[in-house]
Design an enzyme around this catalytic site. Sequence first.
Site, mmCIF file in Angstrom:
data_model
loop_
_atom_site.group_PDB
_atom_site.id
_atom_site.type_symbol
_atom_site.label_atom_id
_atom_site.label_comp_id
_atom_site.label_asym_id
_atom_site.label_seq_id
_atom_site.Cartn_x
_atom_site.Cartn_y
_atom_site.Cartn_z
ATOM 1 C CB SER A 80 -8.498 -1.600 -5.656
ATOM 2 O OG SER A 80 -7.801 -1.234 -6.828
ATOM 3 C CE1 TYR B 22 -4.066 -4.849 -5.034
ATOM 4 C CE2 TYR B 22 -5.319 -3.839 -6.813
ATOM 5 C CZ TYR B 22 -4.755 -3.768 -5.555
ATOM 6 O OH TYR B 22 -4.884 -2.611 -4.817
#
Length: 262
Positions: free
Chosen positions: A154, A167
């Site tokens: 990410s 996350y």
Amino acid sequence: MTAASSPARYAESLFSLEGKLAVVTGANQGIGLAITQSLASAGADIVGVSFDMPDGDSTVRSMVEGLGRKFTPLKADFSVREQVTELAEDLAGRGVDILINNGGTIRRAPIANHTDEDFDYVLDVNLRATFSLTREIGRGMVARGAGKIVNTASLLSFQGGVNVPGYTASKSAVAGLTRAFANEWAVAGVNVNAVAPGYVATANTKDLRADAERSQAILDRIPAGRWAQASDIAGAVLFLCSHAADYVHGIVLPVDGGWLAR
């Protein structure tokens, strides 16, 4: 390329996945569905994994079989370690050529209110499952001397983010894990890499895109001037799974419209 072969045929063979078996986690929707389509279009048979994967008819099955490839659906909840272990053992015996660790989740809350339960849940799904599947399936690849593994990292593998500490921690760890596996397995002919999607127009970003002010602030930061489509990520994954990337090991490839360059 020989004198008898055409440039078109050379390019086709470079990206062909004919005869390969690919596992895609999170294959049912969004980026995973687009990746599945790209790999099947290149010739791979697909094992599609999701916590809600139907045994019978589904969009992903129809798409893969419509491309003339075989599709096998499997179901697993990555937050349940026993299910991940069972899945890994099953897949390890199938002779998998390509593993796409795309299944993931996110929990949003300010750090002061981010619970241990949410933090553990996100790390189990995003990180521990990636480690377990890669380890078990990758052993067979190492033994055969070939294989392609692509993890989903990410932009928050590079940045801190806001309201998503679990996350961010998981995706930063996925980037490190990618390099760790590559360091050990590159010599065996197994390519372990990752893609780092930018802001993609999927269900996960629906709320962000619905917030006009936040959405515009994001677009103002992206040199390409648009949200990514899932197919943008799928193209990068196809490259990393192909012979074109045979000498690419341990990279985390941003597919972000230039976000990190700004």
